[in-house]
Scaffold this motif. Sequence first.
Motif, short mmCIF file in Angstrom:
data_model
loop_
_atom_site.label_atom_id
_atom_site.label_comp_id
_atom_site.label_asym_id
_atom_site.label_seq_id
_atom_site.Cartn_x
_atom_site.Cartn_y
_atom_site.Cartn_z
N GLY A 54 0.79 -1.23 0.00
CA GLY A 54 0.00 0.00 0.00
C GLY A 54 0.82 1.28 0.00
O GLY A 54 1.99 1.30 0.37
N HIS A 103 5.31 2.61 -4.00
CA HIS A 103 4.09 1.80 -3.94
C HIS A 103 3.83 1.04 -5.24
O HIS A 103 3.60 -0.17 -5.23
CB HIS A 103 2.90 2.68 -3.59
CG HIS A 103 1.57 2.02 -3.85
ND1 HIS A 103 1.19 0.85 -3.23
CD2 HIS A 103 0.53 2.36 -4.66
CE1 HIS A 103 -0.01 0.49 -3.64
NE2 HIS A 103 -0.42 1.39 -4.51
N LEU A 160 3.77 -2.91 -5.61
CA LEU A 160 2.50 -3.52 -5.99
C LEU A 160 2.68 -4.39 -7.23
O LEU A 160 2.15 -5.52 -7.31
CB LEU A 160 1.45 -2.44 -6.23
CG LEU A 160 0.02 -2.94 -6.46
CD1 LEU A 160 -0.52 -3.62 -5.22
CD2 LEU A 160 -0.88 -1.78 -6.86
N VAL A 194 -5.80 0.22 -1.02
CA VAL A 194 -5.14 -0.90 -1.69
C VAL A 194 -6.03 -2.14 -1.69
O VAL A 194 -5.96 -2.95 -2.63
CB VAL A 194 -3.77 -1.19 -1.03
CG1 VAL A 194 -3.92 -1.83 0.34
CG2 VAL A 194 -2.91 -2.06 -1.94
N ASP A 228 -8.39 -1.69 -4.56
CA ASP A 228 -7.66 -1.90 -5.81
C ASP A 228 -7.47 -3.39 -6.07
O ASP A 228 -7.80 -3.90 -7.15
CB ASP A 228 -6.32 -1.19 -5.72
CG ASP A 228 -5.49 -1.32 -6.99
OD1 ASP A 228 -6.04 -1.75 -8.03
OD2 ASP A 228 -4.29 -0.99 -6.95
#
Length: 315
Positions: A131, A139, A143, A175, A178
Amino acid sequence: MVDLPRLGMGTAALGNLYRAISDEQAEAAVAAALAGGIRYFDTAPHYGFGLAEERLGRALGGRSDVIVSTKVGRLLKPVEKPTLERHGFVDARPFEPVFDYSADAVLRSLDDSLARLRRDRIDILFAHDIGQLTHGDRHEERLREFIDEGYPAMRRLRDDGRVDAIGIGVNEVAVCLDLIERIDLDLILLAGRYTLLDRSAADRLLPACVARGVKVVIGGPYNSGILARPIAEGACFDYAPASDAVLSRARGLQATCDRFDVSLPAAALQFPLRHPGVASVIPGMASAAEVADTLARFAAPVSDALWPAVAEIPA
C-alpha cells in the motif's frame, strides 16, 4: 476455505511491540488464550523480527486444533549491534526487515516462518503491508512485484495445499479496493479501519468483500490503545499520540457507552463483528491478564440500543 472463529489473538505484542515482555509472560498469554477457547492466532515475521513467531511456536507446541496465520513481504536480514528499539519493537531479534514481494522471497519467508513456528504448514498466508501508506513513492513498484510474482507464488502454495487460504494484511482501505478488483483473495486482514473511531471500510470495502465472498479479519479494534481503556491525555491512535479531535470523538463514544452501562473496550471489541462481512476480530494480547480482560469484554452483554447511538457520533 478456513472457518474462522469470531475471536482470535494478534501477536505483535509477543514480539515486544513498544515494550519488552519475558518469554514466560508470552507463553502464559498464549496458554491463557488456549484455556479460554481461543483457537486462532495471527503473527508475522515483522513482529519482533521473528521473536513473536518463535514464542508462538513454542507456546503452541505443534497443536493441530488451532488456526495460525502469518505473513510474507519482508525478509529478515541479520544485523550487527542492533539498537534497542527498531520499528517500534524493543529488544527484538538481531534482524532487519527488508521488503520483498518476489516469488522467491514468498517461499523463503514461509519456510523461515514454519521453522520458527515449529509447524509443517500454515493455515492462512497474508501478504503484509502492501500500500501507499507504507511504501510511498515505491508503492507502484512494490505492488507490481506482488501482482506479478508474489501473488502467483501464494496461489500456487494454496493450490498445492501448503496453505489453506491467502490474502493481504494491511492497514489502509485503498489498496484493498484496488486489489480485490485485480486478483482473487480469500481474506483481507484489515487493521484499524473498521472500528468505533474509524469506519472508513464501511462504505465501499466491506460491501465489496461481501459481494465477492472475501472474508475480513479486523485487527487493531482499539486503534493502538485509545479504545482499550478510559480515555486520557496522551492516548495513542494509529501508533501516534491522538489529536484533540480524535480525543474528543473518543470521549463522546465513552460517554455514550457509559449511558448504556457498557464499557468502551467491550463495545470496541464487539462492534466490528456486527457487520456480516467481518469473520473475526483479533486484538493484541501481551499477558494472561489481558487475555482475561479480552474474554470478559467479548462476552459482556451489550444493549442493542447502544449501536444506533454510537453511529450518531462521526467516525
